[in-house]
Design a protein around this motif. Structure first.
Motif, short mmCIF file in Angstrom:
data_model
loop_
_atom_site.label_atom_id
_atom_site.label_comp_id
_atom_site.label_asym_id
_atom_site.label_seq_id
_atom_site.Cartn_x
_atom_site.Cartn_y
_atom_site.Cartn_z
N GLU A 1 0.84 -1.19 0.00
CA GLU A 1 0.00 0.00 0.00
C GLU A 1 0.88 1.25 0.00
OE1 GLU A 1 -2.51 -0.26 3.38
OE2 GLU A 1 -3.85 -1.76 2.50
N LEU A 2 0.73 2.08 -1.05
CA LEU A 2 1.46 3.34 -1.14
C LEU A 2 0.68 4.48 -0.52
CD1 LEU A 2 2.82 3.07 -4.81
CD2 LEU A 2 3.99 2.47 -2.67
N GLU A 3 -0.66 4.39 -0.63
CA GLU A 3 -1.49 5.44 -0.06
C GLU A 3 -2.87 4.86 0.21
OE1 GLU A 3 -1.82 8.51 1.85
OE2 GLU A 3 -0.13 8.70 0.44
N ARG A 4 -3.49 5.33 1.33
CA ARG A 4 -4.82 4.85 1.71
C ARG A 4 -5.59 6.02 2.33
NH1 ARG A 4 -6.06 -0.41 5.58
NH2 ARG A 4 -8.33 -0.54 5.18
N VAL A 5 -6.70 6.37 1.68
CA VAL A 5 -7.49 7.50 2.12
C VAL A 5 -8.93 7.02 2.31
CG1 VAL A 5 -8.32 9.81 1.57
CG2 VAL A 5 -6.03 9.11 0.86
N SER A 6 -9.51 7.33 3.49
CA SER A 6 -10.86 6.86 3.81
C SER A 6 -11.73 8.05 4.18
CB SER A 6 -10.82 5.86 4.97
OG SER A 6 -12.13 5.55 5.41
N ARG A 7 -13.02 7.88 4.00
CA ARG A 7 -13.97 8.93 4.35
C ARG A 7 -14.25 8.94 5.85
NH1 ARG A 7 -17.27 11.78 1.14
NH2 ARG A 7 -16.72 10.51 -0.65
N SER A 8 -14.00 7.81 6.54
CA SER A 8 -14.36 7.71 7.94
C SER A 8 -13.17 7.47 8.87
CB SER A 8 -15.38 6.57 8.14
OG SER A 8 -14.84 5.36 7.67
#
Length: 743
Positions: free
Chosen positions: A123-130
């Motif tokens: 995983e290089l980047e992980r963006v979540s809404r919560s």
């Protein structure tokens, strides 16, 4: 006095019976009509609502697929335009966060989380809404399906549907490969987790008719989307195999329901559109009420009309009965005063005539001339019968004098008007001044006078306004005591419509035949153009294998083009002579490879067998492959005399041995014959070096023999055998293909 009162009472009773029966007949008929109309209205209303429901569920499925498709395009465009893998860590974070937060993107609120993986699954980047993720939260997914599947297949992958542990929302992970533009290899994977509940809520909020709802179930039947959220929270289930129509609903109430299925990854969902049956009935109630009111009014009017009609019918009968009573009492001067033109009037007239005849008979008895009166009465009856018979005929019927062609008698259907004794058949039906004497107007009277027998001809008649009609005339001779034809009876039928239909049918058949020939001609020309293009292309290719492939394609196309050429030139547009086709095709292959016929001889033992195009095309391809294979591989030292059309003369020799039989002259032989009534046997053999013993011709590395096996066993549903005893012999047995008619 007693008899008169009794007769009057009977008349009143009959009048009541007629009125009651007529009323019952009208009422029952209109009641049945009303029931039929009511059922028809209900069924039409139901079908219209079901059609509307089908449109609703179809639109819902299309909207779901479109939303998923737009999200897929969004992720693809993001990975391509932003070049995510080459951005800095901050740039990747900003790009992914921008997708989740930007309100300019239509479906940003449906995407719950975005993850960027490199080519190793890290995983290089992980963006979540919560959830907020740091670098330490990043892991690797090298063994996860959402990484492996797009990496292996190069296509977008839909994962299994899961539920959020907190919100219980339905989620699905969509992953797609990221390609390196220069090398074309997959160097990363872009994942997006989608909130399906947001899509389903939009669908469930649809309404199409008052009280109509739309809901969605998963493949187990669990309701996942419904306008009433409590239905979802109660874990309500509905049978996904429920057929369209009137069924039980979620609350066991009667509903009108239709459904449509769609797929997300490996999951199958069903969209239902339901409408309470009470609503369907309510929509039909107004129309049914109007129909019922109309029927009641019509019944009342029919009863009134029946009373009026019965009175009109009974009154003349009462008058006749009174007259009959007077006559029965001895008053022969009494006559009926009924003067209508209907059957009762005719009956009254006959009754009056009968009375007159009765008076005359009495007088004749008194004057002792009873025999004469009886004879006159019989003649009148016979004349009336004859006139009634002639007048009842719907086709023209007339009697013509055989000597001067004057019409002696004609029925009303002839429409000749009042005959003056001088009117001739040719003046009334042809507006001519002399009898007919041409092929267009053959005279039936002349033919009967010539043969002495009944005759039938076709004529062109003209009415009083000059309109022409084709007429079929049946003539019958009338002989005198000496056997001479004195009159001719003609009975005619208007056959203009039939002749017009025959002409149109013949013209249509000719047009279709020309069209079919033109189709075969154009197909043949197009195939020859394709063959020429392949030949020209092969001159531009240096690789021998590629040249050989193009030449094989040329011969296959020519074999099919020859079928269409033969059909185009044949009188029978659906069948070809297989024997003649085999000869022309085989000789064409020899010419194509420029074979020296002194070195290799082509022999035939064929019967004339006609087959359809559906059987001829696979037969031609089989013969093309087997003969070409013999010429290329069976005689290793016998090469083509020059270059084949479109390329060099050297050919691959994968299947041939190293030596050819010594002292033998090359021979290719084709045998065609029938086995029994329905089976055909085709044998293609050569006396060459033969196929290697260990070779399985059904699983060779080349296309030719595999094509022969497939065409023989699959398309022709036949049987193919190989004999290696003397050279190579392929024996194929099959039956002609008979397809059902195409519409």
């Amino acid at each position: 006095m007693t008899r008169i009162c009794l007769f009057y009472d009977e008349t009143q009773g009959n009048q009541k019976k007629i009125i009651i029966n007529a009323t019952l007949l009208v009422t029952s008929s209109l009641t049945l009509l009303g029931l039929a109309l009511s059922l028809t209205i209900f069924l039409n209303q139901k079908n219209q609502l079901m059609a509307l429901q089908h449109e609703v569920v179809k639109s819902a499925v299309n909207e779901i697929n479109w939303d998923i498709h737009e999200i897929e395009n969004l992720l693809h465009v993001t990975s391509t335009d932003y070049n995510l893998l080459n951005l800095s860590e901050e740039g990747r974070f900003n790009a992914l966060s921008g997708i989740l937060t930007s309100k300019d993107i239509k479906h940003h609120n449906i995407i719950d989380e975005l993850v960027l993986l490199d080519s190793k699954g890290v995983e290089l980047e992980r963006v979540s809404r919560s959830v907020v993720y740091s670098d330490s939260d990043l892991g690797e997914r090298s063994s996860a399906d959402e990484f492996l599947m797009p990496l292996r297949t190069g296509e977008t992958y839909y994962g299994s549907i899961t539920n959020d542990e907190i919100t219980n929302e339905s989620l699905i992970t969509l992953s797609m490969p990221i390609y390196d533009i220069q090398s074309g290899t997959v160097n990363g994977v872009f994942l997006g987790r989608i909130r399906l509940s947001r899509i389903w809520e939009n669908i469930a909020d649809r309404s199409f008719v008052e009280s109509g709802i739309v809901f969605i179930t998963d493949q187990d039947g669990k309701v996942v989307a419904h306008p009433d959220a409590s239905v979802i929270y109660r874990n309500t289930f509905y049978d996904t195999k429920t057929p369209d129509g009137i069924r039980s609903g979620l609350n066991n109430d009667k509903i009108l329901i239709v459904s449509n299925k769609f797929h997300l990854g490996s999951q199958t969902f069903t969209v239902f559109a339901a409408l309470p049956l009470s609503k369907v009935l309510a929509l039909s109630l107004h129309t049914l009420s109007t129909t019922a009111l109309f029927l009641l009014i019509f019944i009342a009017g029919s009863i009134v009309v029946s009373l009026f009609v019965v009175r009109r019918i009974v009154r003349p009968i009462e008058s006749l009965s009174r007259t009959a009573r007077e006559i029965s009492s001895g008053n022969l001067s009494q006559r009926s005063d009924v003067t209508s033109d209907d059957e009762l009037g005719m009956l009254a007239g006959s009754f009056n005539t009968m009375t007159s005849h009765l008076v005359e008979t009495i007088k004749s008895l008194e004057l002792n001339i009873a025999d004469r009166k009886k004879a006159e009465k019989e003649i009148m009856r016979q004349n009336e019968l004859m006139n009634n018979i002639l007048n009842s005929l719907t086709h023209p019927f007339y009697v013509i004098d055989a000597s001067d062609y004057t019409i002696k008698m004609a029925n009303p259907a002839a429409r000749f008007g009042v005959l003056n004794g001088k009117s001739t058949c040719y003046s009334l039906t042809h507006h001519r001044s002399e009898p007919c004497n041409s092929a267009e107007h053959p005279c039936v009277i002349k033919k009967i006078k010539r043969t002495g027998e009944p005759a039938t001809v076709e004529h062109i008649h003209y009415d009083s306004e000059g309109n022409a009609s084709i007429t079929e005339i049946h003539g019958y001779p009338i002989f005198d005591r000496n056997g001479n034809i004195v009159q001719v009876i003609e009975h005619t039928f208007d056959i203009t419509g039939r002749k017009t239909a025959e002409d149109k049918l013949i013209t249509s058949l000719k047009e279709k035949e020309v069209l079919l020939r033109e189709i075969h001609h154009r197909v043949k020309n197009n195939m020859r153009i394709i063959s020429s293009l392949l030949r020209l292309q092969s001159k531009q290719i240096s690789d021998k294998k590629d040249v050989e492939i193009l030449k094989d394609m040329q011969t296959r196309i020519k074999s099919m083009a020859l079928i269409h050429e033969k059909l185009y030139r044949s009188k029978d547009l659906t069948h070809v002579d297989l024997s003649e086709y085999i000869r022309e095709l085989s000789q064409g292959i020899f010419l194509f490879y420029r074979i020296d016929t002194n070195a290799i001889v082509l022999k035939f033992e064929t019967e004339q067998i006609w087959i359809g195009i559906d059987t001829a095309i696979p037969c031609g391809l089989i013969i093309n492959e087997l003969v070409s294979n013999s010429l290329k591989h069976a005689f290793s030292s016998t090469k083509p005399a020059g270059k084949p059309e479109g390329g060099p003369s050297t050919m691959p020799n994968e299947l041939a041995g190293k030596h050819e039989p010594a002292g033998k002259k090359g021979e290719v032989k084709i045998t065609l014959k029938r086995i029994g009534e329905h089976e055909i046997e085709l044998i293609v053999s050569d006396n060459g070096i033969g196929l290697p013993e260990g070779l399985d011709f059904r699983n060779t590395g080349t296309l030719g023999l595999r094509l022969v096996s497939s065409l023989s066993e699959d398309q022709l549903s036949g049987k193919i055998d190989l004999d290696r005893t003397e050279g190579t012999e392929f024996r194929i047995r099959f039956k002609e293909i008979h397809y059902e008619k195409r519409i």
